[in-house]
Design a protein around this motif. Sequence first.
Motif, mmCIF file in Angstrom:
data_model
loop_
_atom_site.group_PDB
_atom_site.id
_atom_site.type_symbol
_atom_site.label_atom_id
_atom_site.label_comp_id
_atom_site.label_asym_id
_atom_site.label_seq_id
_atom_site.Cartn_x
_atom_site.Cartn_y
_atom_site.Cartn_z
ATOM 1 N N TRP A 101 0.145 -2.439 4.774
ATOM 2 C CA TRP A 101 -0.786 -2.693 3.677
ATOM 3 C C TRP A 101 -1.162 -1.383 2.989
ATOM 4 C CZ3 TRP A 101 -6.304 -5.067 4.641
ATOM 5 C CH2 TRP A 101 -6.899 -5.371 3.414
ATOM 6 N N ARG A 102 -1.474 -0.351 3.788
ATOM 7 C CA ARG A 102 -1.844 0.948 3.233
ATOM 8 C C ARG A 102 -0.711 1.505 2.381
ATOM 9 N NH1 ARG A 102 -1.001 6.084 3.949
ATOM 10 N NH2 ARG A 102 0.341 5.797 5.757
ATOM 11 N N ARG A 103 0.512 1.427 2.874
ATOM 12 C CA ARG A 103 1.658 1.965 2.136
ATOM 13 C C ARG A 103 1.948 1.161 0.863
ATOM 14 N NH1 ARG A 103 5.682 5.269 5.416
ATOM 15 N NH2 ARG A 103 4.406 5.968 7.161
ATOM 16 N N LEU A 104 1.852 -0.154 0.933
ATOM 17 C CA LEU A 104 2.053 -0.969 -0.266
ATOM 18 C C LEU A 104 1.007 -0.646 -1.328
ATOM 19 C CD1 LEU A 104 2.900 -4.466 1.236
ATOM 20 C CD2 LEU A 104 4.462 -2.948 0.011
ATOM 21 N N SER A 105 -0.225 -0.441 -0.894
ATOM 22 C CA SER A 105 -1.297 -0.130 -1.828
ATOM 23 C C SER A 105 -1.102 1.228 -2.485
ATOM 24 C CB SER A 105 -2.648 -0.151 -1.119
ATOM 25 O OG SER A 105 -2.969 -1.449 -0.725
ATOM 26 N N ALA A 106 -0.478 2.142 -1.792
ATOM 27 C CA ALA A 106 -0.299 3.510 -2.310
ATOM 28 C C ALA A 106 0.827 3.606 -3.327
ATOM 29 C CB ALA A 106 -0.032 4.465 -1.152
ATOM 30 N N ASP A 107 1.721 2.622 -3.368
ATOM 31 C CA ASP A 107 2.880 2.672 -4.263
ATOM 32 C C ASP A 107 2.559 1.935 -5.556
ATOM 33 O OD1 ASP A 107 5.316 2.589 -5.565
ATOM 34 O OD2 ASP A 107 6.445 1.978 -3.783
ATOM 35 N N ASP A 108 2.222 2.691 -6.595
ATOM 36 C CA ASP A 108 1.833 2.076 -7.865
ATOM 37 C C ASP A 108 2.960 1.282 -8.514
ATOM 38 O OD1 ASP A 108 -0.764 2.932 -7.726
ATOM 39 O OD2 ASP A 108 -0.433 4.735 -8.929
ATOM 40 N N SER A 109 4.197 1.573 -8.161
ATOM 41 C CA SER A 109 5.300 0.824 -8.760
ATOM 42 C C SER A 109 5.291 -0.634 -8.315
ATOM 43 C CB SER A 109 6.643 1.465 -8.403
ATOM 44 O OG SER A 109 6.943 1.266 -7.031
#
Length: 87
Positions: A15-23
């Motif tokens: 979840w943290r990584r998905l949230s960090a990727d603005d693309s």
Amino acid sequence: MVAETVGFDAWLEVWRRLSADDSLLHDGGQRMPKLRRYDAYLRFQRNRYIEALADRGMGVAQVARAVARNLREPLDEKHVAKIMRRR
């Protein structure tokens, strides 16, 4: 369901990584589940912590120091007081 499948800690990391990727915020041909930003979850958890400390009878200044020390998030005492009043 995902947390039950892969484990809660692994899900938080995904979840943290998905949230960090603005693309991933725009469709762009990819199908991504709609999720709140991970930082919103962290704020929610921080606010529950502040409320728990207030329930123990701690004052605003004490709570602000505990949040800065334990969560490494310095907050203005006015902001802490506002969160404490909402409970």
